[in-house]
Design a protein around this motif. Structure first.
Motif, PDB file in Angstrom:
ATOM      1  N   ILE A 155       0.831  -1.203   0.000  1.00  0.00           N
ATOM      2  CA  ILE A 155       0.000   0.000   0.000  1.00  0.00           C
ATOM      3  C   ILE A 155       0.866   1.254   0.000  1.00  0.00           C
ATOM      4  O   ILE A 155       0.618   2.206  -0.752  1.00  0.00           O
ATOM      5  N   GLU A 156       1.908   1.263   0.826  1.00  0.00           N
ATOM      6  CA  GLU A 156       2.751   2.450   0.943  1.00  0.00           C
ATOM      7  C   GLU A 156       3.420   2.798  -0.394  1.00  0.00           C
ATOM      8  O   GLU A 156       3.571   3.974  -0.738  1.00  0.00           O
ATOM      9  N   ARG A 184      -5.681   3.021   5.678  1.00  0.00           N
ATOM     10  CA  ARG A 184      -4.322   2.979   5.119  1.00  0.00           C
ATOM     11  C   ARG A 184      -4.323   3.340   3.636  1.00  0.00           C
ATOM     12  O   ARG A 184      -3.397   3.989   3.151  1.00  0.00           O
ATOM     13  N   LEU A 185      -5.342   2.924   2.924  1.00  0.00           N
ATOM     14  CA  LEU A 185      -5.442   3.309   1.524  1.00  0.00           C
ATOM     15  C   LEU A 185      -5.633   4.820   1.389  1.00  0.00           C
ATOM     16  O   LEU A 185      -4.997   5.470   0.554  1.00  0.00           O
ATOM     17  N   GLN A 186      -6.508   5.389   2.204  1.00  0.00           N
ATOM     18  CA  GLN A 186      -6.737   6.830   2.151  1.00  0.00           C
ATOM     19  C   GLN A 186      -5.462   7.590   2.501  1.00  0.00           C
ATOM     20  O   GLN A 186      -5.144   8.616   1.869  1.00  0.00           O
ATOM     21  N   ALA A 187      -4.718   7.106   3.496  1.00  0.00           N
ATOM     22  CA  ALA A 187      -3.468   7.765   3.870  1.00  0.00           C
ATOM     23  C   ALA A 187      -2.445   7.708   2.741  1.00  0.00           C
ATOM     24  O   ALA A 187      -1.581   8.593   2.640  1.00  0.00           O
ATOM     25  N   LEU A 190      -5.179   6.870  -1.976  1.00  0.00           N
ATOM     26  CA  LEU A 190      -5.995   6.013  -2.833  1.00  0.00           C
ATOM     27  C   LEU A 190      -7.428   5.963  -2.314  1.00  0.00           C
ATOM     28  O   LEU A 190      -7.665   5.992  -1.103  1.00  0.00           O
ATOM     29  N   GLU A 191      -8.368   5.894  -3.230  1.00  0.00           N
ATOM     30  CA  GLU A 191      -9.787   5.834  -2.870  1.00  0.00           C
ATOM     31  C   GLU A 191     -10.194   4.383  -2.637  1.00  0.00           C
ATOM     32  O   GLU A 191     -10.180   3.578  -3.574  1.00  0.00           O
ATOM     33  N   PRO A 192     -10.590   4.006  -1.394  1.00  0.00           N
ATOM     34  CA  PRO A 192     -10.861   2.598  -1.102  1.00  0.00           C
ATOM     35  C   PRO A 192     -12.280   2.178  -1.457  1.00  0.00           C
ATOM     36  O   PRO A 192     -13.228   2.964  -1.392  1.00  0.00           O
ATOM     37  N   SER A 193     -12.417   0.921  -1.841  1.00  0.00           N
ATOM     38  CA  SER A 193     -13.730   0.311  -2.041  1.00  0.00           C
ATOM     39  C   SER A 193     -13.579  -1.197  -1.913  1.00  0.00           C
ATOM     40  O   SER A 193     -12.485  -1.748  -2.077  1.00  0.00           O
ATOM     41  N   VAL A 194     -14.685  -1.864  -1.587  1.00  0.00           N
ATOM     42  CA  VAL A 194     -14.716  -3.325  -1.537  1.00  0.00           C
ATOM     43  C   VAL A 194     -15.380  -3.796  -2.824  1.00  0.00           C
ATOM     44  O   VAL A 194     -16.525  -3.439  -3.107  1.00  0.00           O
ATOM     45  N   ILE A 195     -14.669  -4.602  -3.604  1.00  0.00           N
ATOM     46  CA  ILE A 195     -15.203  -5.056  -4.882  1.00  0.00           C
ATOM     47  C   ILE A 195     -15.601  -6.525  -4.858  1.00  0.00           C
ATOM     48  O   ILE A 195     -16.152  -7.030  -5.845  1.00  0.00           O
ATOM     49  N   VAL A 235     -12.127  -8.612  -1.190  1.00  0.00           N
ATOM     50  CA  VAL A 235     -11.248  -8.103  -2.234  1.00  0.00           C
ATOM     51  C   VAL A 235     -11.384  -6.585  -2.196  1.00  0.00           C
ATOM     52  O   VAL A 235     -12.481  -6.045  -2.391  1.00  0.00           O
ATOM     53  N   VAL A 236     -10.284  -5.933  -1.889  1.00  0.00           N
ATOM     54  CA  VAL A 236     -10.279  -4.492  -1.641  1.00  0.00           C
ATOM     55  C   VAL A 236      -9.537  -3.791  -2.777  1.00  0.00           C
ATOM     56  O   VAL A 236      -8.509  -4.277  -3.258  1.00  0.00           O
ATOM     57  N   GLN A 237     -10.078  -2.649  -3.176  1.00  0.00           N
ATOM     58  CA  GLN A 237      -9.440  -1.855  -4.225  1.00  0.00           C
ATOM     59  C   GLN A 237      -9.111  -0.465  -3.703  1.00  0.00           C
ATOM     60  O   GLN A 237      -9.898   0.140  -2.971  1.00  0.00           O
ATOM     61  N   GLY A 238      -7.947   0.026  -4.072  1.00  0.00           N
ATOM     62  CA  GLY A 238      -7.594   1.417  -3.856  1.00  0.00           C
ATOM     63  C   GLY A 238      -7.304   2.042  -5.207  1.00  0.00           C
ATOM     64  O   GLY A 238      -6.445   1.560  -5.945  1.00  0.00           O
ATOM     65  N   LYS A 239      -8.014   3.113  -5.547  1.00  0.00           N
ATOM     66  CA  LYS A 239      -7.870   3.735  -6.864  1.00  0.00           C
ATOM     67  C   LYS A 239      -7.146   5.066  -6.741  1.00  0.00           C
ATOM     68  O   LYS A 239      -7.486   5.896  -5.914  1.00  0.00           O
TER      69      LYS A 239
END
Length: 245
Positions: A155-156, A184-187, A190-195, A235-239
């Motif tokens: 993620i970092e 952690r994604l927001q930090a 990245l924009e988090p969502s669960v897909i 399953v997590v996405q960070g955009k």
């Protein structure tokens, strides 16, 4: 000659894993895909022409699927046996020219490179003190004391290796903390969502570490008493935002 005048077997056979019209050899010391990997692959969206990085490729399942979908793919793994296995499976499935398999940890094999999709189903089983090992089985399961050892680094580093609008996609056990993953994604910008999500059988290795897992389960996803039978897997996405967003 072996006892009884018979020659020893030179070939112990080949273990094959069949998925989505592809055939994968499973080499010694490389794990077959498990439930988390299959959930992961069902929710990956591959777009022709995209540059894709898979971290921790194992037998090369997701990487081969991405290459067959028309992506240009780099896959990495810390295990030499997995690197060799994934390379062989790329050739076996006719994508050896679109799939580059490299040895190394996390982003180390791709310095300065950027991608449209970075994906990983990483080792994330919380590991009690004194239970760390460096054998192939441990490398596929152990995620450090809280399960986040590799995920934190993925993620970092994602922002530096994603193109604008690019996605980071990874699997997550619920007991690692969905709220923690979002934060952690927001930090990381990245924009988090669960897909994707699925209730899966509780891992056998988890029963051996149940007290430790409960101790790091900050979001109280496991029952406080008794043995859990299932665990939620995400399953997590960070955009990454597009340029100018």
């Amino acid at each position: 000659m072996a006892d009884g005048g018979r020659a020893p077997r030179a070939d112990a056979g080949v273990l094959l894993f069949l998925y989505a019209g592809c055939a994968f050899k499973v080499a010694d010391h490389v794990q077959s895909p498990k439930a988390g990997s299959l959930l992961f692959c069902r929710h990956l969206e591959f777009r022709p022409g995209e540059r894709v990085l898979e971290i921790g490729t194992g037998i090369g399942l997701a990487a081969v699927l991405a290459a067959r979908a028309g992506c240009r793919v780099i896959a990495t793994d810390v295990l030499p046996a997995a690197v060799d296995c994934a390379r062989e499976n790329a050739v076996l499935n006719g994508v050896g020219d679109r799939l580059d398999v490299r040895p190394g940890d996390a982003y180390a094999p791709v310095p300065g490179s950027t991608f449209d999709l970075i994906c990983t189903s990483p080792p994330q089983m919380p590991t009690p003190p004194g239970r760390e090992r460096d054998d192939p089985v441990a490398a596929a399961d152990n995620g450090g004391a809280d399960g986040w050892a590799l995920l934190d680094r993925v993620i970092e580093g994602a922002d530096r290796h994603l193109n604008p609008g690019g996605r980071l996609v990874f699997t997550l056990f619920a007991f690692l903390g969905l709220k923690r993953a979002r934060a952690r994604l927001q930090a990381a910008g990245l924009e988090p969502s669960v897909i994707g999500r699925e209730a899966q059988p509780f891992p056998r290795i988890g029963y051996e570490r149940l007290d430790h897992i409960r101790a790091v389960d900050a979001e109280a996803t496991l029952p406080a008493i008794g043995l859990p039978t299932t665990v939620e897997r995400y399953v997590v996405q960070g955009k990454k935002p597009t340029a100018g967003a």
